[in-house]
Design a protein around this motif. Structure first.
Motif, PDB file in Angstrom:
ATOM      1  N   LEU A  11       0.846  -1.174   0.000  1.00  0.00           N
ATOM      2  CA  LEU A  11       0.000   0.000   0.000  1.00  0.00           C
ATOM      3  C   LEU A  11       0.891   1.237   0.000  1.00  0.00           C
ATOM      4  O   LEU A  11       1.881   1.297   0.727  1.00  0.00           O
ATOM      5  CB  LEU A  11      -0.895  -0.012   1.240  1.00  0.00           C
ATOM      6  N   TYR A  12       0.556   2.216  -0.834  1.00  0.00           N
ATOM      7  CA  TYR A  12       1.360   3.430  -0.891  1.00  0.00           C
ATOM      8  C   TYR A  12       0.456   4.658  -0.980  1.00  0.00           C
ATOM      9  O   TYR A  12      -0.715   4.570  -1.339  1.00  0.00           O
ATOM     10  CB  TYR A  12       2.353   3.390  -2.060  1.00  0.00           C
ATOM     11  N   GLY A  72      -9.114   0.855  -5.158  1.00  0.00           N
ATOM     12  CA  GLY A  72      -8.194   1.452  -6.116  1.00  0.00           C
ATOM     13  C   GLY A  72      -7.605   0.387  -7.016  1.00  0.00           C
ATOM     14  O   GLY A  72      -7.713  -0.813  -6.743  1.00  0.00           O
ATOM     15  N   PRO A  73      -6.990   0.823  -8.119  1.00  0.00           N
ATOM     16  CA  PRO A  73      -6.407  -0.140  -9.037  1.00  0.00           C
ATOM     17  C   PRO A  73      -5.207  -0.863  -8.418  1.00  0.00           C
ATOM     18  O   PRO A  73      -4.470  -0.289  -7.619  1.00  0.00           O
ATOM     19  CB  PRO A  73      -5.967   0.707 -10.235  1.00  0.00           C
ATOM     20  N   TRP A  74      -5.061  -2.103  -8.805  1.00  0.00           N
ATOM     21  CA  TRP A  74      -3.948  -2.931  -8.366  1.00  0.00           C
ATOM     22  C   TRP A  74      -2.893  -2.941  -9.469  1.00  0.00           C
ATOM     23  O   TRP A  74      -3.183  -3.316 -10.601  1.00  0.00           O
ATOM     24  CB  TRP A  74      -4.420  -4.351  -8.100  1.00  0.00           C
ATOM     25  N   THR A  75      -1.693  -2.527  -9.145  1.00  0.00           N
ATOM     26  CA  THR A  75      -0.587  -2.520 -10.098  1.00  0.00           C
ATOM     27  C   THR A  75       0.321  -3.710  -9.802  1.00  0.00           C
ATOM     28  O   THR A  75       0.895  -3.786  -8.710  1.00  0.00           O
ATOM     29  CB  THR A  75       0.227  -1.217  -9.982  1.00  0.00           C
ATOM     30  N   VAL A  96      -0.994  -0.808  -4.392  1.00  0.00           N
ATOM     31  CA  VAL A  96      -2.308  -0.173  -4.379  1.00  0.00           C
ATOM     32  C   VAL A  96      -2.143   1.178  -3.693  1.00  0.00           C
ATOM     33  O   VAL A  96      -1.605   1.258  -2.590  1.00  0.00           O
ATOM     34  CB  VAL A  96      -3.352  -1.026  -3.623  1.00  0.00           C
ATOM     35  N   ARG A  97      -2.601   2.226  -4.375  1.00  0.00           N
ATOM     36  CA  ARG A  97      -2.576   3.567  -3.769  1.00  0.00           C
ATOM     37  C   ARG A  97      -3.781   3.681  -2.856  1.00  0.00           C
ATOM     38  O   ARG A  97      -4.910   3.363  -3.246  1.00  0.00           O
ATOM     39  CB  ARG A  97      -2.653   4.654  -4.835  1.00  0.00           C
ATOM     40  N   GLY A  98      -3.534   4.133  -1.608  1.00  0.00           N
ATOM     41  CA  GLY A  98      -4.643   4.279  -0.682  1.00  0.00           C
ATOM     42  C   GLY A  98      -4.192   4.799   0.658  1.00  0.00           C
ATOM     43  O   GLY A  98      -2.998   4.940   0.921  1.00  0.00           O
TER      44      GLY A  98
END
Length: 162
Positions: A11-12, A72-75, A96-98
């Motif tokens: 998570l970032y 959010g989108p999963w990269t 995942v941005r969050g």
């Protein structure tokens, strides 16, 4: 040597170069007085024959933190392979941005005979604390096996900014 498969979520928040990642400090008596190399991303084992890695990553995030993965989108960050004790680990991860408040976590637990050979089984949190770190600090805190995931996240974010 046995081989295990794990999946996790990195998570970032923020944007390059001011990115922070969420890491958890491994729980239990072995890690209690350690810091460098004693942090990890929320992850856990799965059987690739019976479960999808991304599904396992979401499940393990929820089990370890007591909260679902933020929307959010999963990269995909790909997989890293490394040794851990007598095991060879294969870790597949997604970024995942969050946002997540570390104070809101309700960590999962594991049972361990403690003290050793005492016959007493004690429950310990899988992660005893969670915190946000910039990428340089996260590199110091994270164990060596998963560290390449931080570089992959940085590369992804730099590519997205170009």
């Amino acid at each position: 040597m046995s081989e295990t498969f794990s999946a996790g979520v990195l998570l970032y928040r923020g944007s390059s170069p001011a990115v922070e990642v969420l890491l958890g400090h491994m729980g239990g008596p072995f890690w209690a007085r350690k810091d460098a190399g004693a942090w990890t991303l929320p992850k856990g084992e799965y059987d690739p024959e019976t479960e999808d890695a991304q599904v396992a990553a979401a499940r393990e995030f929820a089990e370890e933190l007591g909260l679902p993965v933020p929307e959010g989108p999963w990269t995909p960050l790909g997989a890293v392979r490394y040794r851990s004790g007598r095991n060879r680990k294969n870790l597949a991860a997604w970024a995942v941005r969050g946002e997540l408040d570390p104070a809101a976590i309700v960590p999962g637990t594991f049972d361990l005979e403690w003290p050793p050979r005492s016959g007493t089984i004690t429950a310990f949190p899988e992660l005893d604390r969670v915190a946000w770190f910039d990428l340089a600090t996260a590199h110091e805190k994270l164990g060596s096996g998963p560290r390449p995931l931080l570089d992959r996240l940085r590369e992804h974010l730099q590519g997205a900014a170009d």
